[in-house]
Design an enzyme around this catalytic site. Sequence first.
Site, mmCIF file in Angstrom:
data_model
loop_
_atom_site.group_PDB
_atom_site.id
_atom_site.type_symbol
_atom_site.label_atom_id
_atom_site.label_comp_id
_atom_site.label_asym_id
_atom_site.label_seq_id
_atom_site.Cartn_x
_atom_site.Cartn_y
_atom_site.Cartn_z
ATOM 1 N N SER A 55 -1.268 10.469 2.693
ATOM 2 C CA SER A 55 -1.118 10.600 4.146
ATOM 3 C C SER A 55 -1.636 11.926 4.671
ATOM 4 C CB SER A 55 0.357 10.474 4.532
ATOM 5 O OG SER A 55 0.867 9.211 4.175
ATOM 6 N N HIS A 86 7.318 7.687 7.719
ATOM 7 C CA HIS A 86 7.559 7.279 6.331
ATOM 8 C C HIS A 86 8.986 7.577 5.878
ATOM 9 C CE1 HIS A 86 3.549 5.880 5.496
ATOM 10 N NE2 HIS A 86 3.035 6.995 5.982
#
Length: 451
Positions: free
Chosen positions: A303, A377
């Site tokens: 990410s 997340h």
Amino acid sequence: MNMSFLQELFNNITQRDALRRRRSGESATPDHGQLVAACQALLESDGEASSIALASRALAMYRRLSAPERERFFARLEAEFAAEPERIDAAYAAYQEDRDNASLQALFEACEPRRQELFRRLNLASDGTVELVRMREDLLALLRDHPGLDAIDADFAHLFGSWFNRGFLVLKRIDWNTPASILEKIIRYEAVHEIQDWDDLRRRLDARDRRCFAFFHPAIGDEPLIFVEVALCKGLPNRIQPILTGEDSGVEDPEDADSAAFFGISNCQTGLRGISFGNFLIKQVVQELKHELPQLKYFVTLSPVPGFAHWLAEQRQSDSLPGELRKTLGELDAAEWQRDPERATKLEAVVKPLAARYLVHEKNARGKPQNAVARFHLGNGAELHRVNWLGDVSAKGLKQAAGLMVNYLYVLEEIERNHENYTANAAVACSSEVRDLARKARKLAKGEHSK
């Protein structure tokens, strides 16, 4: 009666009516007042068939409004299609008197803004859902300068939260055999790592070590709502460039992979901003991959860390960091610093710990992590697992995060516990490696040096 047939029928009638009006000289660019009158007529309509025709006509009028007229239309929606205070007062008085289910239902209906019923009726038109999503996109562009329109946005969000709940979403795998019309949208909507051309797209979709999944909604047709790109690999990846360029992943056969890396998650519809799809998408894709490839052990993201470079620049300008540390961070201003091994090593020793501090300890006004990707997340139940130095050396990666990327690890047995702890206590689940980095950041901030 077949409602799909009925909607199509009245949509055709509306189109012919629009053609007749144009031929008769009726203005092709109505003003907001005409649209407000059309909306009032729609709310007063009793017949289902006539409502479909009126909804189609109102949405066609909205499409033809100029930008200033749309702004005026939203202002009148806010002022004239709100809940009626007198009706609320009367319903509340009746509820205080009786306190039964009937009076409670009447109070509930009185409190609902008329806009919500208007949007439901507009949704009767063919492609009504798509048009309303686009209408909200127009509204979102106005909110910064017109905060009074927030109430309309709340109505949209309330309705879309029901219309686009998980029960209506359809998961589809995207591959090179997917219709070109959808593939074109994947190229256009990719928001994390830009897809350069069709060859680039094919590298991401056609290789045996790649997967891509998207959510669709029956009322939206072939417009994806959100999609995720996955790379199958051995071990947890720490750099994005090899994935994007299609370098050898060490996986000749998908069954050789032990890890599935989510490296790009893109929301496609601006008008659905704030409607949660990503958490459902990742969890369902994990289940799909686990079913297809049961040998997979690790489900992890690679990410970006947007906003980290901005935060780091603020720290450099403040007195919160020792002068020697700020001097070291000044190396980030050197051209091509990432290509200088000595500079890069020196920076790694301080930037990685500060990134851990930023992700674990820096919070927003609501007490959640400052970083939006981290909130996403961690809220899904993932663990902040690893900070990857020079994980993205593209111009974008260097600008937004000094080249850093992060692995968020989804451990199936711990997702629910992590989610609950995050929701209840804003607790950041992280690995011992990340905790050690965060502790090192505290020492650096105090001017201490640790090995």
